[in-house]
Design an enzyme around this catalytic site. Sequence first.
Site, PDB file in Angstrom:
ATOM      1  CB  CYS A 114      -6.058  56.853  44.260  1.00 42.19           C
ATOM      2  SG  CYS A 114      -7.289  56.425  43.319  1.00 42.19           S
ATOM      3  CG  HIS A 254      -4.302  60.383  42.468  1.00 39.71           C
ATOM      4  ND1 HIS A 254      -4.042  59.384  41.719  1.00 39.71           N
ATOM      5  CD2 HIS A 254      -5.557  60.257  42.690  1.00 39.71           C
ATOM      6  CE1 HIS A 254      -5.186  58.614  41.497  1.00 39.71           C
ATOM      7  NE2 HIS A 254      -6.091  59.125  42.048  1.00 39.71           N
ATOM      8  CG  ASN A 284      -8.292  57.700  39.020  1.00 47.14           C
ATOM      9  OD1 ASN A 284      -7.133  57.271  39.382  1.00 47.14           O
ATOM     10  ND2 ASN A 284      -8.758  58.165  39.973  1.00 47.14           N
TER      11      ASN A 284
HETATM   12  N1  ACO Z   1     -21.870  61.868  31.595  1.00 48.96           N
HETATM   13  C1  ACO Z   1     -22.770  62.855  31.575  1.00 48.96           C
HETATM   14  N2  ACO Z   1     -23.508  63.234  32.729  1.00 48.96           N
HETATM   15  C2  ACO Z   1     -22.945  62.829  33.692  1.00 48.96           C
HETATM   16  C3  ACO Z   1     -21.798  61.814  34.006  1.00 48.96           C
HETATM   17  C4  ACO Z   1     -21.082  61.498  32.585  1.00 48.96           C
HETATM   18  N3  ACO Z   1     -20.303  60.538  32.565  1.00 48.96           N
HETATM   19  N4  ACO Z   1     -21.650  61.535  35.063  1.00 48.96           N
HETATM   20  C5  ACO Z   1     -22.393  62.124  35.715  1.00 48.96           C
HETATM   21  N5  ACO Z   1     -23.176  62.933  35.107  1.00 48.96           N
HETATM   22  C6  ACO Z   1     -24.130  63.719  35.504  1.00 48.96           C
HETATM   23  C7  ACO Z   1     -24.703  63.514  36.935  1.00 48.96           C
HETATM   24  O1  ACO Z   1     -25.575  62.417  36.758  1.00 48.96           O
HETATM   25  C8  ACO Z   1     -25.377  64.782  37.504  1.00 48.96           C
HETATM   26  O2  ACO Z   1     -26.613  64.909  36.905  1.00 48.96           O
HETATM   27  P1  ACO Z   1     -27.751  65.421  37.590  1.00 48.96           P
HETATM   28  O3  ACO Z   1     -27.489  67.025  37.996  1.00 48.96           O
HETATM   29  O4  ACO Z   1     -29.182  65.477  36.768  1.00 48.96           O
HETATM   30  O5  ACO Z   1     -27.946  64.590  38.881  1.00 48.96           O
HETATM   31  C9  ACO Z   1     -24.449  65.746  36.788  1.00 48.96           C
HETATM   32  O6  ACO Z   1     -23.786  64.995  35.706  1.00 48.96           O
HETATM   33  C10 ACO Z   1     -23.477  66.226  37.763  1.00 48.96           C
HETATM   34  O7  ACO Z   1     -22.775  65.334  38.416  1.00 48.96           O
HETATM   35  P2  ACO Z   1     -21.799  65.826  39.563  1.00 48.96           P
HETATM   36  O8  ACO Z   1     -21.451  64.434  40.361  1.00 48.96           O
HETATM   37  O9  ACO Z   1     -22.351  66.909  40.187  1.00 48.96           O
HETATM   38  O10 ACO Z   1     -20.837  66.120  38.784  1.00 48.96           O
HETATM   39  P3  ACO Z   1     -19.112  66.496  39.201  1.00 48.96           P
HETATM   40  O11 ACO Z   1     -19.050  68.036  38.709  1.00 48.96           O
HETATM   41  O12 ACO Z   1     -19.185  66.511  40.804  1.00 48.96           O
HETATM   42  O13 ACO Z   1     -18.292  65.688  38.563  1.00 48.96           O
HETATM   43  C11 ACO Z   1     -16.859  63.620  39.104  1.00 48.96           C
HETATM   44  C12 ACO Z   1     -18.338  64.225  38.873  1.00 48.96           C
HETATM   45  C13 ACO Z   1     -16.132  63.953  37.807  1.00 48.96           C
HETATM   46  C14 ACO Z   1     -17.047  62.248  39.476  1.00 48.96           C
HETATM   47  C15 ACO Z   1     -16.462  64.290  40.106  1.00 48.96           C
HETATM   48  O14 ACO Z   1     -17.204  64.518  41.362  1.00 48.96           O
HETATM   49  C16 ACO Z   1     -15.083  63.776  40.727  1.00 48.96           C
HETATM   50  O15 ACO Z   1     -14.041  63.951  40.103  1.00 48.96           O
HETATM   51  N6  ACO Z   1     -15.010  63.242  42.178  1.00 48.96           N
HETATM   52  C17 ACO Z   1     -13.704  62.868  42.464  1.00 48.96           C
HETATM   53  C18 ACO Z   1     -13.321  61.442  41.879  1.00 48.96           C
HETATM   54  C19 ACO Z   1     -12.055  61.017  42.398  1.00 48.96           C
HETATM   55  O16 ACO Z   1     -11.033  61.721  42.614  1.00 48.96           O
HETATM   56  N7  ACO Z   1     -11.928  59.843  42.939  1.00 48.96           N
HETATM   57  C20 ACO Z   1     -10.880  59.376  43.820  1.00 48.96           C
HETATM   58  C21 ACO Z   1      -9.975  58.412  43.486  1.00 48.96           C
HETATM   59  S1  ACO Z   1     -10.592  57.205  43.161  1.00 48.96           S
HETATM   60  C22 ACO Z   1      -9.946  55.673  43.956  1.00 48.96           C
HETATM   61  O17 ACO Z   1      -9.284  56.017  44.937  1.00 48.96           O
HETATM   62  C23 ACO Z   1     -10.041  54.529  43.646  1.00 48.96           C
END
Ligand code: ACO
Length: 332
Positions: A114, A254, A284
């Site tokens: 990213c 970003h 993203n």
């Molecule tokens: N729909 C429904 N539920 C989901 C989904 C979905 N699409 N995805 C995950 N869940 C569930 C999980 O399984 C979890 O369930 P559980 O509690 O039963 O295990 C629950 O939702 C909560 O999951 P979390 O991972 O705690 O959710 P969080 O609030 O952290 O959000 C997210 C997840 C959006 C991925 C967040 O962690 C995030 O944005 N992380 C950073 C992503 C990012 O910025 N990446 C960097 C750039 S990418 C690059 O460089 C290529």
Amino acid sequence: MLRRAKISAVSHYVPEKVLTNHDLEQMVDTNDEWIQTRTGIRERRILEDGKATSDMAAEAVRKLCEQRGIDPLEIDLIIVGTITPDMFFPSTGNLVQDKVGAKNAWSYDVAAACSGFLFALSSGAQFITSGMHKKVVVVGADKMSAIVNYKDRNTCVLFGDAAGAVLLEPDEEDTGIIDFMLHTDGHGSESLQMKAGGSLYPATLRTVANDWHFIYQDGKQVFKFAVQRMADVSVKILEKHNYTGDDLKLFVPHQANLRIIDAAVKRLGISNDKVMINIGNYGNTTAATIPLALSEAYQEGRLDKNDLVLFATFGGGFTWGSSLLKWAMPKP
Ligand code: ACO
């Protein structure tokens, strides 16, 4: 005398096909409400089969040349930030050079996930500052749909395809890029990666069966890291140059998650009208998010000559960074 590099044109390309949260509800166990509240994303664009990152990048570069009124033959160098190159080699930059007919340019790729656009921008700026080149094109482009597993709800809701590009030229008027702060922490490589297809795990039946050719992300780890680092590096570059959030005209972060952007905005102490946010429409798009957001902001008339602009990013690697610049173009 060393000259600053200025952005003298900015453009973007997004594919036509839209993939909405409701479409994803039919593909994995997810729902629009979860995606919107956790990420801020409503829809994303998906490039058609048979087209690749270089096609989107080339479209963006063609528009860039039109906007600036230059022939592609005038371009000295093309740098493409991407982690979804058309193929391992030749570089996507080489393919773009050919597609746009920039016969006098040399070209290469920068892989920083990213942060790819910002890392590539810093490289491009050096060639202008040193006096070696007069016209450098920097592209951020990714076809994330090529490496996303549409059976994995943890990642497939997050990403989209797009390209954005800027033209760098020597500044004559005390505008242009003031500084960069760029960082890497290779320790974070386990949290966000595409494991196979390289020299460690070349493609085999096993790597395919284990889904190792798709993006893997430990979302929670990346989130924690991103919230802190993107905010830190945004504040630090302003402090270094004796600016505060009040001096900023536009913050272009970003676009990975609306909550991560909100955390950085809070630390900067700026109001929402100073932030460019388009994650809802595109998700993203990895290396493309910053030039895509910048291009839309410029077209919307949100930037004028001498405005102070801040870019900030983070991503796989881990990589993160910021850049501060004085906008060089009048409103379109
Ligand atoms: N729909 C429904 N539920 C989901 C989904 C979905 N699409 N995805 C995950 N869940 C569930 C999980 O399984 C979890 O369930 P559980 O509690 O039963 O295990 C629950 O939702 C909560 O999951 P979390 O991972 O705690 O959710 P969080 O609030 O952290 O959000 C997210 C997840 C959006 C991925 C967040 O962690 C995030 O944005 N992380 C950073 C992503 C990012 O910025 N990446 C960097 C750039 S990418 C690059 O460089 C290529």
